[in-house]
Scaffold this motif. Sequence first.
Motif, mmCIF file in Angstrom:
data_model
loop_
_atom_site.group_PDB
_atom_site.id
_atom_site.type_symbol
_atom_site.label_atom_id
_atom_site.label_comp_id
_atom_site.label_asym_id
_atom_site.label_seq_id
_atom_site.Cartn_x
_atom_site.Cartn_y
_atom_site.Cartn_z
ATOM 1 N N ILE A 8 0.821 -1.121 -0.133
ATOM 2 C CA ILE A 8 -0.167 -0.073 0.253
ATOM 3 C C ILE A 8 0.692 1.281 -0.204
ATOM 4 O O ILE A 8 0.691 1.946 -0.673
ATOM 5 C CB ILE A 8 -0.747 -0.249 1.294
ATOM 6 N N LYS A 9 1.964 1.269 0.713
ATOM 7 C CA LYS A 9 2.752 2.411 0.920
ATOM 8 C C LYS A 9 3.569 2.638 -0.525
ATOM 9 O O LYS A 9 3.747 3.792 -0.916
ATOM 10 C CB LYS A 9 3.671 2.376 2.098
ATOM 11 N N LEU A 29 -8.715 1.861 -3.591
ATOM 12 C CA LEU A 29 -8.539 2.576 -5.049
ATOM 13 C C LEU A 29 -7.486 3.803 -4.883
ATOM 14 O O LEU A 29 -7.712 4.428 -3.948
ATOM 15 C CB LEU A 29 -10.048 3.037 -5.123
ATOM 16 N N VAL A 30 -6.744 3.614 -5.735
ATOM 17 C CA VAL A 30 -5.489 4.641 -5.675
ATOM 18 C C VAL A 30 -5.931 5.714 -6.951
ATOM 19 O O VAL A 30 -6.206 5.375 -7.856
ATOM 20 C CB VAL A 30 -4.152 4.032 -6.201
ATOM 21 N N GLN A 31 -6.202 6.887 -6.319
ATOM 22 C CA GLN A 31 -6.769 7.940 -7.245
ATOM 23 C C GLN A 31 -5.391 8.341 -7.922
ATOM 24 O O GLN A 31 -4.396 8.373 -7.516
ATOM 25 C CB GLN A 31 -7.413 8.983 -6.256
ATOM 26 N N ARG A 32 -5.750 9.341 -9.113
ATOM 27 C CA ARG A 32 -4.792 10.242 -9.723
ATOM 28 C C ARG A 32 -3.863 11.061 -8.850
ATOM 29 O O ARG A 32 -2.796 11.304 -9.235
ATOM 30 C CB ARG A 32 -5.250 10.832 -11.075
ATOM 31 N N ASN A 33 -4.535 11.481 -8.024
ATOM 32 C CA ASN A 33 -3.991 12.706 -7.117
ATOM 33 C C ASN A 33 -3.017 12.002 -5.890
ATOM 34 O O ASN A 33 -2.739 12.713 -4.946
ATOM 35 C CB ASN A 33 -4.970 13.559 -6.497
ATOM 36 N N GLY A 34 -3.166 10.709 -5.707
ATOM 37 C CA GLY A 34 -2.392 9.786 -5.066
ATOM 38 C C GLY A 34 -3.156 9.494 -3.531
ATOM 39 O O GLY A 34 -2.731 8.619 -2.927
ATOM 40 N N LYS A 36 -5.825 7.422 -1.303
ATOM 41 C CA LYS A 36 -5.864 5.852 -1.205
ATOM 42 C C LYS A 36 -7.297 5.692 -0.563
ATOM 43 O O LYS A 36 -7.521 6.118 0.403
ATOM 44 C CB LYS A 36 -4.850 5.311 -1.068
ATOM 45 N N LEU A 37 -8.173 5.128 -1.269
ATOM 46 C CA LEU A 37 -9.578 4.936 -0.374
ATOM 47 C C LEU A 37 -10.148 3.557 -0.534
ATOM 48 O O LEU A 37 -9.977 2.916 -1.534
ATOM 49 C CB LEU A 37 -10.965 5.749 -1.392
ATOM 50 N N TYR A 56 -7.084 5.748 3.310
ATOM 51 C CA TYR A 56 -5.592 5.043 3.958
ATOM 52 C C TYR A 56 -4.943 6.366 3.882
ATOM 53 O O TYR A 56 -4.892 6.984 3.267
ATOM 54 C CB TYR A 56 -5.239 4.121 3.024
ATOM 55 N N PRO A 57 -4.320 6.785 5.209
ATOM 56 C CA PRO A 57 -4.042 5.730 6.185
ATOM 57 C C PRO A 57 -4.933 5.900 7.530
ATOM 58 O O PRO A 57 -4.759 5.410 8.458
ATOM 59 C CB PRO A 57 -2.549 6.072 6.718
ATOM 60 N N ASP A 58 -6.010 6.881 7.127
ATOM 61 C CA ASP A 58 -6.741 7.062 8.386
ATOM 62 C C ASP A 58 -7.684 5.779 8.801
ATOM 63 O O ASP A 58 -7.825 5.414 9.918
ATOM 64 C CB ASP A 58 -7.938 8.019 8.050
#
Length: 417
Positions: A8-9, A29-34, A36-37, A56-58
């Motif tokens: 993930i990191k 889900l890794v978005q274009r802005n970086g 991660k959901l 993530y990481p919340d």
Amino acid sequence: MALSEIQIKKAKATDRPYKLADGEGLYLLVQRNGSKLWRLKYRFRGKEKLLSFGPYPDIGIAAARELKKLAKATLVEGRDPMVHKPGRDFEDEKTFRAVAAMWHQNRECSLDPAHAKRVWSRLERDVLPQLGDLMMHEITPPEVLKVIRKIEERGALDISRRAKQGIGQVFQFAIASGMCDTDPTAHLRGALKPRPRVQHMSKLPLSELPELQIKIDRYQEEGDRRSEITRAALKFALLTWVRTKELRFATKSEFEGLDSKNPVWRIAADRMKMRREHIVPLSSQAAALIRDMMSKADGDYVFPGQKPRQPISENTMIYGLYRLGYHGRQTVHGFRGLASTWANEQLVEVGQPPIWMRRYNADWVEMQLAHSEENEVRGAYNAAEYLAPRRSMLQDWADFLDLQRGDLGNLAVLRAA
């Protein structure tokens, strides 16, 4: 294979969003802005749905997997985890049902009790079964449209618009209260089915009104008493602008002050289309007609039918017009249109330099026709509203009818001579 913290990191943003699967529908889900959901894909009642757990990481891997387990358990119980979201504080987030109840309670005191009851009944019947258990922020325009379409399918286009209006008002209340940010009904403009074109009741031009009155005066059918009742009912409908149902069931106890300067007919709310008491100021001609009919009526109904203790039938007056040759040309309901046309065309010259203005305020006309719309803002409905100007207007109308009838009668005499 399950995800690891290192994977993930190390996940970097690319030109397109992409998914990192963790198993059993859970993925990152890794978005274009970086960003991660966490997302959970699942099926409920045959429909594929997507649940969000947060970023993530919340929300770490362990927390996301625990939320997934809770969601799966909710599915086993036959409930939708999107509605009964795991880890949610139900004290902070409200369902549409809860917010709708708060909205209604907040405004109930300003509404007529009968109207307030109708508003909530419509929500319970048409809206809450589909939207009631959803969270406000989770309701989308397509979900609202689905509710509207279901109402439209039964041909209730007026009710579908009221339902959309009610849903929108709940959302506006929620936005003002900080419970959500947007109103999904705002995106439905143009999506509702248009109302069918209004079919107006047949009515004559005002120029033919004198002849109609003369024919009513001469109306005859089998039995003198029946003819008299039909004639009187037609005349009274023309004088008062009321609907057929309201006239048919008129009882002696509803009339007040018939021998005074201000006679009225007080119609109970349960007999009115708008479910509100309606007071009809009576012209001197209308009051005289009612006094005459009451003196001859054996029972309580002013316009009795053939059967004992029953009013005239719903077809008595319209069949009377048919016999007079007005089939397809004039209806009893159309009397209201004749009167409205007359009232709206009356002008007076006022001021210097002179200008032409309406003699009768449009609100007086609408009130007399009992067209008053359900008002969402005003308080208690005042059945006596505009009573004095309406009385003057109806007296002018009655005098106009007498003048028209008299002019045609005099013309007939002159032609005969």
